[in-house]
Structure formats: structure tokens, C-alpha cells
Design an enzyme around this catalytic site. Structure first.
Site, PDB file in Angstrom:
ATOM      1  N   GLU A 121      20.167  -9.475   5.472  1.00  0.00           N
ATOM      2  CA  GLU A 121      19.713 -10.876   5.414  1.00  0.00           C
ATOM      3  C   GLU A 121      19.197 -11.242   4.034  1.00  0.00           C
ATOM      4  OE1 GLU A 121      16.036  -8.623   6.848  1.00  0.00           O
ATOM      5  OE2 GLU A 121      18.201  -8.520   7.129  1.00  0.00           O
ATOM      6  N   ASP A 151      15.063  -9.386  12.862  1.00  0.00           N
ATOM      7  CA  ASP A 151      14.348  -9.640  11.608  1.00  0.00           C
ATOM      8  C   ASP A 151      15.029 -10.636  10.689  1.00  0.00           C
ATOM      9  OD1 ASP A 151      16.493  -8.086  10.894  1.00  0.00           O
ATOM     10  OD2 ASP A 151      15.318  -6.482   9.966  1.00  0.00           O
ATOM     11  N   GLU A 241      11.838  -8.201  18.896  1.00  0.00           N
ATOM     12  CA  GLU A 241      11.965  -6.851  18.334  1.00  0.00           C
ATOM     13  C   GLU A 241      10.730  -6.014  18.670  1.00  0.00           C
ATOM     14  OE1 GLU A 241      12.273  -5.028  13.866  1.00  0.00           O
ATOM     15  OE2 GLU A 241      13.691  -6.625  14.379  1.00  0.00           O
TER      16      GLU A 241
END
Length: 256
Positions: A121, A151, A241
């Protein structure tokens, strides 16, 4: 505001150099070799990107790696996924690091010198992505650890390559080669490894020649949608998560 001399040598895992024209090269590393990502770098990079974004003398930023990979190795050192306070730290840092990358309000070039098996990312928040023929993408560690990929990869891959492709990439731990990534729109150019940084600097110097407000405001204009996506989704993804990490911890304790 930050000044380059105040943070130039402040980060153990980032080698920073800046040209007279304001092109800042950020090379991630561990002891001069390829980066081994861990809980300490997770914390460190929050401040790294904040300092870069707070320095008005940075005109263009090049983000790259050292050795044979951009980011393909992770260590559990410094992470605490399995206690509420430990994960709260990860949660806060995980949200902040993405916004701090977006708060770098000058053109950002990712020069991916090799495999990107985690935190891809970071690259997808860049404006221009260069890769080598050896660059491959995969989201490997999350499912290896048994936790949700929440994330930011969950938000950005479907946005960049399309919803079905992005979800398949995450769910199957697909290995995406540089040519396919280019065909899908995640990479702009594939450059021989020996030419990668030269090409990144060539593009960067052209951007640095633009009027400062033009280049800065263009980055802001181009990333408004990404900012909304991260602002709306990063906290929720990281919370999921964390729940999955708690279940991994519970199962490990029950089987231990």
C-alpha cells in the site's frame, strides 16, 4: 515545519539524500541491506513520513529500497499483536502512517527495486510507480500469521486494479509479476534494475522544475479520493485485523 538537517540522519532504517533542486531520495534498509520490517520500523516510518511531509523544501520524493527487494521480509520483533494495548499501538500507527504518506504534498515516486511482499500500500499511494523486471507483488504475511489483511492493502488494491482482481489478489495470495501489474495499472514503467533510480530521478527533476505551488497542489488534487478511502476505511480494516489477531492468540493459548 521540518528542516532537512534536523531529520536527515534521524532514522535508522531510511537513508535520506536530497538534490539541490529538492528531490528527496528515501532508501529503506536494514544495516545497509534490504529492509527487514518489524515493529520498530512500523513505528519509525510514521515519523519518517511526517517529517518528510512537513519539510517545505522537499519538491519531489522518491521512495525506494535497498538490496534485492523493496520489502519482502518481516520479523515479529517489536510487535505485540496479541494484547489490547499492544494492538492499540499497531492500530494507531497503521492509520497514521498512511495519512502521513498522503500528507507528503509533493509528487511521490515509488522506485520498486525488487519484490514487494508486504506493505505494498505504500507504493500504491505514490503518484508514479516504477518497477524492475524482478519486482513482484504479493500480500504474504497476513495470512501467514492468520490475520486479516486490513492495513490498507484491502482498500488500495481493489481501487487500483479493480474490485474483482484486487480481492482475488488478496484472498489467494497471488504473486503478481511486474508485467501483469503494469497491464493492470499498478505499475507505470518497468526499468532495468541498473537504470531504476536514474529513471526515477529523471522524472523527479522534471517535476521539480514545475512552479512549487503547481506541483504541490497537483499532488493534493490527485490524491483526494485516496484520502477519503483511507480516512473512511483504514481504521475499520485495522480493527478487523486486531479481532482476528486476538482469535489467533486465543487459539494458540488453547492449543499450547
Amino acid at each position: 515545519m521540518s528542516r532537512f538537517e534536523s531529520y536527515r540522519t534521524a532514522f535508522a532504517n531510511a537513508r535520506l539524500t536530497r538534490s539541490d533542486s529538492g528531490v528527496l531520495e528515501v532508501k529503506l534498509h536494514t544495516d545497509g541491506g534490504k529492509l527487514v520490517f518489524n515493529g520498530h520500523t512500523h513505528e519509525q516510518f510514521v515519523d519518517l513520513f511526517h517529517q518528510i511531509g512537513s519539510d517545505p523544501e522537499n519538491r519531489v520524493v522518491i521512495l525506494t529500497g535497498s538490496g534485492a527487494a523493496f520489502m519482502d521480509a518481516i520479523s515479529p520483533e517489536g510487535f505485540d499483536f496479541f494484547s489490547p494495548r499492544g494492538y492499540d499501538k499497531i492500530f494507531r500507527e497503521g492509520k497514521k502512517v498512511l495519512m502521513n504518506i498522503l500528507d507528503i504534498e509533493v509528487p511521490l515516486i515509488a522506485a520498486l527495486n525488487g519484490p514487494v511482499l508486504l506493505h505494498s500500500e505504500y507504493a500504491l499511494l505514490a503518484d508514479i510507480v516504477l518497477a524492475t523486471p524482478e519486482t513482484v507483488f504479493q500480500d504474504k504475511p497476513h495470512f501467514d500469521f492468520g490475520i486479516v489483511p486490513g492495513d490498507g492493502v484491502n482498500l488500495l488494491w481493489p481501487e487500483v486494479v479493480g474490485s474483482i482482481r484486487g480481492r482475488h489478489f488478496i484472498l489467494t495470495r497471488q504473486i503478481l509479476d511486474a508485467e501483469t501489474a503494469k497491464d493492470w495499472g499498478a505499475v507505470n514503467e518497468i526499468v532495468p534494475a541498473g537504470r531504476l533510480l536514474a529513471r526515477a530521478h529523471e522524472i523527479a527533476e522534471g517535476l521539480a522544475a514545475l512552479p512549487p505551488l503547481t506541483s504541490r497542489y497537483t499532488r493534493i488534487a490527485l490524491t483526494q479520493k485516496l484520502r477519503r478511502i483511507i480516512d473512511e476505511g483504514a481504521g475499520y480494516g485495522l480493527a478487523l485485523e486486531g479481532i482476528s489477531a486476538a482469535e489467533v492468540a486465543r487459539s494458540a493459548a488453547a492449543n499450547g
